[in-house]
Enzyme design. Structure first.
Site, PDB file in Angstrom:
ATOM      1  CG  ASP A  61      -1.487  -1.206   1.682  1.00  0.00           C
ATOM      2  OD1 ASP A  61      -1.418  -2.183   0.944  1.00  0.00           O
ATOM      3  OD2 ASP A  61      -2.052  -1.237   2.793  1.00  0.00           O
TER       4      ASP A  61
HETATM    5  N1  DQQ Z   1      -2.031  -3.978   3.996  1.00  0.00           N
HETATM    6  C1  DQQ Z   1      -3.453  -3.988   4.006  1.00  0.00           C
HETATM    7  C2  DQQ Z   1      -3.783  -2.973   5.047  1.00  0.00           C
HETATM    8  C3  DQQ Z   1      -2.707  -3.125   6.043  1.00  0.00           C
HETATM    9  C4  DQQ Z   1      -1.550  -3.377   5.196  1.00  0.00           C
HETATM   10  C5  DQQ Z   1      -3.969  -3.712   2.642  1.00  0.00           C
HETATM   11  C6  DQQ Z   1      -0.492  -4.227   5.802  1.00  0.00           C
HETATM   12  O1  DQQ Z   1      -4.992  -3.161   5.662  1.00  0.00           O
HETATM   13  O2  DQQ Z   1      -2.557  -2.042   6.904  1.00  0.00           O
HETATM   14  O3  DQQ Z   1      -3.102  -4.173   1.634  1.00  0.00           O
HETATM   15  O4  DQQ Z   1       0.582  -4.264   4.884  1.00  0.00           O
END
Ligand code: DQQ
Length: 467
Positions: free
Chosen positions: A22
């Site tokens: 992300d």
């Molecule tokens: N990745 C998810 C999120 C989290 C993160 C979405 C952890 O909810 O915070 O890809 O890498």
């Protein structure tokens, strides 16, 4: 940068090595764009999340900076610094992010760190500012805070799921970013859309030329793996939606994050994940990429529009134009346009066609080819990776609805960057795809028609490697 890696994108952002997912904490501060991102520096696999950091003055050329956040042994983020955001609090850059401290990453709390003016060195607040889901909410997940300032207070939405009910976005408010009061469920849509958990929620206020305004709420839904938005209004502290859509219809863009830049543009970046086997990804040096910056607008029909940021035009180099091509049940390959880094603009009249396809990453003999296909009968657009690589068979069921009025041409802008394809259908639908051609000569461009198609414009630019 491994020059022999056929799949390595050049003008899409990638981590220096290891894994990314992300985008986090997007902000423009003192003229500089800052990108943070979920990052495992130890290898191309998801584990022990850090916050990577990069800066840019134009959203196109990125410079890597030192890792911004790493897990602190014994701290509330001991096993990972999950997603979050960045705000400037009375001049102080502040990150609000999710900390996890257990091996299964289930104990999710909201953490805070303050930084210097260059957003490089960060001091963590010793304790979480929210130590878990609110009492009375049987939460599946409690993560990815997004904070903004409105009417003299800090507001926060945070991603969650309510057991037995479905994905939800929770709402908090604070005078100082440290003391937070729970305000209730902000949004809880149809679980056929929100799934079981809404991840990475964020809001953008958007308006159109007619002066209409709306609040768009974005979220990414488990288990569907889709980045969605709803358009609506906030009333009495909760959100009601009147329309919805997808940030991307292509099946490999997830967890986007948006921000407002100094020009007032609403800009969204998403994580483009890999479509290679896990073993193959682990054997490489890097995994994951960031989408191109997409400028979000409110369209006249109430949906959101997404268009590539105009700064990307600075990458354009040699240009080739073809116009007035007429095809009937035929395939045509451009004689003088090829490359693994291209931008292509095409306009085609498809009224008399069953199907039109723009072909990219094609070998001269057509053994490998990736088709961006418009089915004129069903009015769906899709990326067809079934023959992208001679090494692997792949089907893809992801389609974007794209109804065209009688006489309205199909207009596409397509960005090809080694294994990343991004398609913009006007500003109406985006599709990101991953393709992994095995042949070094899979660089050709062409068009295909079933039925009769007139291609009134086909322009191909070779794009520079921003380095
Ligand atoms: N990745 C998810 C999120 C989290 C993160 C979405 C952890 O909810 O915070 O890809 O890498």
């Amino acid at each position: 940068m491994p020059t022999t890696d056929l799949h390595h994108p050049r003008y899409h952002f990638l981590p220096p090595s290891g894994w990314m997912n992300d985008p986090n904490g997007l902000i423009q501060h003192e003229g500089v764009y800052h990108l943070f991102y979920q990052h495992n520096p130890d290898g191309p696999f998801w584990s022990t999340m850090h916050w990577g950091h990069a800066v840019s003055r134009d959203l196109v050329h990125w410079e890597h900076r030192p890792i911004a956040l790493a897990p602190t042994p014994g701290g509330p983020d001991a096993t990972g610094c999950f997603s979050g955001c960045c705000v400037i609090d009375r001049g102080v850059p502040t990150l609000i992010y999710t900390g996890v401290d257990d091996p299964a990453w289930n104990h999710q709390v909201t953490c805070l760190a303050t930084g210097d003016a260059t957003l490089t060195a960060w001091n963590k607040h010793p304790r979480p500012v929210i130590d878990g889901p609110p009492p009375g909410v049987d939460a599946l997940g409690f993560r990815d805070p997004y904070v903004w300032r409105e009417r003299g207070e800090w507001r926060m939405v945070i991603g969650a799921g309510i057991r037995g009910v479905g994905g939800a976005v929770l709402h908090y408010a604070s005078p100082d970013l440290r003391e937070w009061a729970y305000r209730g469920v902000y949004y809880q849509g149809d679980p056929d859309i929100t799934g079981t958990v809404c991840e990475c929620p964020f809001c953008l206020d958007v308006s159109n030329d007619a002066g209409e305004t709306a609040r768009a709420l974005f979220f990414s839904s488990i288990p569907f793996g889709k980045a969605l938005y709803v358009v609506g209004d906030e009333r009495g502290g909760s959100y009601s939606a009147r329309g919805s859509g997808a940030v991307d219809w292509g099946g490999c863009l997830y967890a986007p994050l948006g921000f407002v830049d100094g020009r007032g543009r609403r800009i969204v970046f998403g994580w483009i994940w890999e479509m290679r086997d896990e073993a193959e990804v682990r054997a490489g040096a890097w995994a994951g990429a960031l989408s191109l910056p997409r400028v979000v607008t409110l369209r006249g029909d109430g949906a959101l529009g997404f268009a590539p940021a105009d700064e990307l035009e600075s990458l354009r180099r040699r240009r080739v134009d073809y116009d007035g091509l007429r095809l009937s049940d035929a395939t045509w390959q451009a004689p003088d346009a090829r490359g693994a880094q291209l931008e292509i603009a095409v306009e085609a009249r498809v009224d008399e066609a069953h199907e039109f396809a723009l072909v990219v990453r094609a070998s001269p003999d057509g053994e490998e080819r990736t088709r961006i296909v418009y089915d004129a009968s069903s009015q769906f657009l899709r990326i067809d990776p079934s023959r992208s690589s001679r090494d692997r068979a792949r089907a893809d069921r992801h389609v974007a609805p794209l109804p065209l009025a009688r006489g309205e041409p199909l207009r596409l802008r397509v960005f090809v960057d080694a294994s990343v394809i991004e398609v913009f259908a006007g500003d109406r639908a985006c599709l990101a795809g991953r393709v992994y051609p095995a042949r070094e000569d899979s660089l050709c461009v062409g068009v295909q028609a079933r039925g009769a198609v007139e291609v009134s414009r086909l322009t191909v630019w070779e794009l520079a490697d921003p380095g």
